[in-house]
Write an enzyme that holds these catalytic residues in place. Sequence first.
Site, PDB file in Angstrom:
ATOM      1  N   TYR A 127       0.843  -1.189   0.000  1.00  0.00           N
ATOM      2  CA  TYR A 127       0.000   0.000   0.000  1.00  0.00           C
ATOM      3  C   TYR A 127       0.883   1.246   0.000  1.00  0.00           C
ATOM      4  O   TYR A 127       1.747   1.406   0.867  1.00  0.00           O
ATOM      5  CB  TYR A 127      -0.923   0.036   1.226  1.00  0.00           C
ATOM      6  N   GLN A 189     -10.512   0.808   1.933  1.00  0.00           N
ATOM      7  CA  GLN A 189     -11.079  -0.076   0.903  1.00  0.00           C
ATOM      8  C   GLN A 189      -9.980  -0.812   0.127  1.00  0.00           C
ATOM      9  O   GLN A 189     -10.172  -1.956  -0.281  1.00  0.00           O
ATOM     10  CB  GLN A 189     -12.029   0.683  -0.038  1.00  0.00           C
ATOM     11  N   ASN A 212      -3.005   6.297   6.707  1.00  0.00           N
ATOM     12  CA  ASN A 212      -3.655   7.133   7.720  1.00  0.00           C
ATOM     13  C   ASN A 212      -4.390   6.262   8.744  1.00  0.00           C
ATOM     14  O   ASN A 212      -4.270   5.035   8.735  1.00  0.00           O
ATOM     15  CB  ASN A 212      -4.621   8.116   7.043  1.00  0.00           C
ATOM     16  N   GLN A 260      11.499  15.704  10.974  1.00  0.00           N
ATOM     17  CA  GLN A 260      10.493  14.799  11.528  1.00  0.00           C
ATOM     18  C   GLN A 260       9.165  15.528  11.703  1.00  0.00           C
ATOM     19  O   GLN A 260       8.097  15.029  11.346  1.00  0.00           O
ATOM     20  CB  GLN A 260      10.954  14.259  12.885  1.00  0.00           C
ATOM     21  N   HIS A 263       6.341  15.937   9.020  1.00  0.00           N
ATOM     22  CA  HIS A 263       5.504  14.822   8.553  1.00  0.00           C
ATOM     23  C   HIS A 263       4.043  15.055   8.878  1.00  0.00           C
ATOM     24  O   HIS A 263       3.163  14.619   8.143  1.00  0.00           O
ATOM     25  CB  HIS A 263       5.962  13.501   9.177  1.00  0.00           C
ATOM     26  N   GLU A 327      11.471   5.229  16.787  1.00  0.00           N
ATOM     27  CA  GLU A 327      11.575   4.716  15.413  1.00  0.00           C
ATOM     28  C   GLU A 327      12.943   5.085  14.824  1.00  0.00           C
ATOM     29  O   GLU A 327      13.649   4.237  14.300  1.00  0.00           O
ATOM     30  CB  GLU A 327      10.441   5.336  14.586  1.00  0.00           C
ATOM     31  N   HIS A 328      13.297   6.370  14.907  1.00  0.00           N
ATOM     32  CA  HIS A 328      14.603   6.851  14.428  1.00  0.00           C
ATOM     33  C   HIS A 328      15.389   7.403  15.610  1.00  0.00           C
ATOM     34  O   HIS A 328      14.862   8.205  16.365  1.00  0.00           O
ATOM     35  CB  HIS A 328      14.440   7.995  13.419  1.00  0.00           C
ATOM     36  N   ASP A 361      15.768   7.543   5.068  1.00  0.00           N
ATOM     37  CA  ASP A 361      14.435   7.590   4.464  1.00  0.00           C
ATOM     38  C   ASP A 361      14.496   7.269   2.977  1.00  0.00           C
ATOM     39  O   ASP A 361      13.527   6.763   2.409  1.00  0.00           O
ATOM     40  CB  ASP A 361      13.822   8.991   4.629  1.00  0.00           C
ATOM     41  N   GLU A 415       4.525 -36.616  28.842  1.00  0.00           N
ATOM     42  CA  GLU A 415       3.474 -35.619  28.598  1.00  0.00           C
ATOM     43  C   GLU A 415       2.108 -36.282  28.422  1.00  0.00           C
ATOM     44  O   GLU A 415       1.130 -35.612  28.072  1.00  0.00           O
ATOM     45  CB  GLU A 415       3.831 -34.764  27.380  1.00  0.00           C
ATOM     46  N   HIS A 420       1.608 -40.175  20.328  1.00  0.00           N
ATOM     47  CA  HIS A 420       2.913 -39.655  19.891  1.00  0.00           C
ATOM     48  C   HIS A 420       3.991 -40.701  20.134  1.00  0.00           C
ATOM     49  O   HIS A 420       4.819 -40.987  19.269  1.00  0.00           O
ATOM     50  CB  HIS A 420       3.273 -38.385  20.678  1.00  0.00           C
TER      51      HIS A 420
END
Lengths: 436, 436
Positions: A127, A189, A212, A260, A263, A327-328, A361, A415, A420
């Site tokens: 995406y 969608q 988003n 940053q 964004h 993250e960074h 990036d 067990e 088994h």
Amino acid sequence: MNIVEWSALDATARAAMLERAPEAQSVELRDGVARLIAQVRADGDSTLRALTRRYDGCELGALAVSAGEFDAADALVAPELKRAIGEARERIERFHRATAPADVALDTAPGVRCERVLRPLRRVGLYVPSGSAPLPSTVLMLAVPAAIAGCHDVVMCTPANAQGDCDPLVLHAARACGVKRVFKLGGAQAIAAMAYGTESVPRCDKLFGPGNAWVTEAKRQVALDPQGAAIDLPAGPSEVLVIADASADPGFVAADLLSQAEHGPDSQAILLSPSSALIMAVEAAIEAQLADLPRADLARRALAHSRLIHVPDLATAVRVSNDYAPEHLILNVENARSWLAQVDNAGSIFLGPWSPEAVGDYCSGTNHVLPTYGHARAWSGVSVASFVKLVTVQELSADGLRAIGPCAATLARAEGLDAHERAVTRRLRRLAENAV
Amino acid sequence: MNIVEWSALDATARAAMLERAPEAQSVELRDGVARLIAQVRADGDSTLRALTRRYDGCELGALAVSAGEFDAADALVAPELKRAIGEARERIERFHRATAPADVALDTAPGVRCERVLRPLRRVGLYVPSGSAPLPSTVLMLAVPAAIAGCHDVVMCTPANAQGDCDPLVLHAARACGVKRVFKLGGAQAIAAMAYGTESVPRCDKLFGPGNAWVTEAKRQVALDPQGAAIDLPAGPSEVLVIADASADPGFVAADLLSQAEHGPDSQAILLSPSSALIMAVEAAIEAQLADLPRADLARRALAHSRLIHVPDLATAVRVSNDYAPEHLILNVENARSWLAQVDNAGSIFLGPWSPEAVGDYCSGTNHVLPTYGHARAWSGVSVASFVKLVTVQELSADGLRAIGPCAATLARAEGLDAHERAVTRRLRRLAENAV
């Protein structure tokens, strides 16, 4: 910006200082996305067309980008941009090839062959959002590792404009990475279409990419459904944490925090420094640089909840950063590398004065799809490993089963799993009978 | 058992044939688990004690297993079992070491150092259920890769019996793998405790291990919460798919299907074979072996929704298996290895007549925590990689930034991210000014 004295804070105030903005999650969002997914599952393409009309203001013909449209897009991209895309792609390929997992085979006992073999995901869905600007770099960050992993069936969704055209640079980047199936779809969608399939869009096994709040919520919902699709990462707003000492150039630090902040209003930028003088200088530099920054409004809104924190020393800064799990992480300090071993929670790390986040990036070679929102405590960024399954294999010879079968039978009995045990002992008996 | 002729089915019937039992998910379960998690977050240890009293019928003193209890447990375990645990642990270590990821460093351009470094998760939580029998093998499968990854802080929860004692074999296995902090907690409350922390139980970054529907639902809920914890895998009932030809021993095939079926009524066992004679013989062998199987009742309930499917040929069998994406795939056919390249979706694969699933469950060396319920389409089993973060690093020299900075700036401009561009160009200008 908020300047904070770390030593003056108690534990609660410190925790509050490292808190992220609350998630954009509401009952309305959850129910709205659930309804939309149900619609796409029920009515497929016709729902996709209706939603695209409503949200993107565009009447779609074919949902898929045609070869002619790819050609037309290519003709629109400036040669300088094509070169930049090609150059970035090459370095991203080099890094992702070097860090790709590989097949492994060994005998764990004589006659007991064990292997770990790689299998590319059958079909992946990428995406690529299109908010205020196109994101060709996201195409590179997803399509390059998919190709190295050997995924033959790569689907991409990216929204079209009101005229029904996708961004030319996004299409150019897709083609440059071998992606041939692009659908003119955006939002939740698009996620629903790739997770469940429609007449036009094939069902994918795993979905990748940013988006988003609607896209994020849709990814979360399809990941929870065993009939849905796996996803790359839990997502949240982007963030940077800069650790800088008196040796740092305040203008560089300010530029990194701003890159940053631009964004979006939910981005978070944090500076930790043992130098009060640096902090004051960075604050002044931010104001100066904001003066002619096109996205200054967005950046100011992000800066409102960002922080400049004075810490007693760099060791404290690294500890605080580990708790925040950015993250960074930019380490703009003397001998930056000497601190690396102490960093444990971070998505991607930038060492020294000449490593702005923007190189990661776009084109240093590392991936920019990284864990945000504290998920770096337990998650890693996207890599070739994100696009493969690691399947284990065992092949025992008769001698191999003779060697390790008794161990398995003993543990199975302990067990209480008799069937088994018997699957092993039945075979061992057969081997004993047939032995000369 | 249901014998099915694949060629006689239409597409809908084929899809139905490969369907899993519906998930044990209900509004009651979801809400019950959510309430329980909220209680643990609000009242910590006192809630844990109350829930343990109610569900395990046991009045807990200290929640943690003491050193004395570890010693007492050790004294109770038979030497033969200790040897089996030790032997299994060694092979599991060998395989997991060989398949562990490693640090990587390369220059993607002159002066552009890029790395991928491993960082163990800070604190991991292992859940070891205790249903009808203890599961020391699960301890090995979780604690061994955690130790290899370098996780120093390993927490384990396993329920105690009515006397407040944990299973001796589980405690022995834990200590053998270096796990020192074990809490006498089971069920969704154990998951909540490890995800959020209480007075006694420390908060963990990621949770691992199997469990019943309550545990599974609790793991799902804490994984959705950014304040919660990551989890190893989405879970579902265990399953095996056996592909066998006329060369297979029907008694072996029957034993393999039964060793899956005995796990519980929701287990699924599927046989695909091009040989009608084998299918008939397997059916007869299952009945014969059920006669004296202790868990025959459980197995019969699982077999009620399991299938013996006659397929036209082995190539079809492998295709069907790939669509089903089994947790365990047994290829009990001539030249089993020759089919391996065509398998793409499976958790773990067992080749040939001497590789029963039980060896993978216990001691071949591979991990037995595997993707079930079709998740093998996109997920891999637990490995050392599950216990580390892969963090990327970049360090540019001034020459490195001169080399790749312009590419980053060009792409940032194309994406409308001016502050990103300026974080690069400001540095490039400085370098140009300072150059002789």
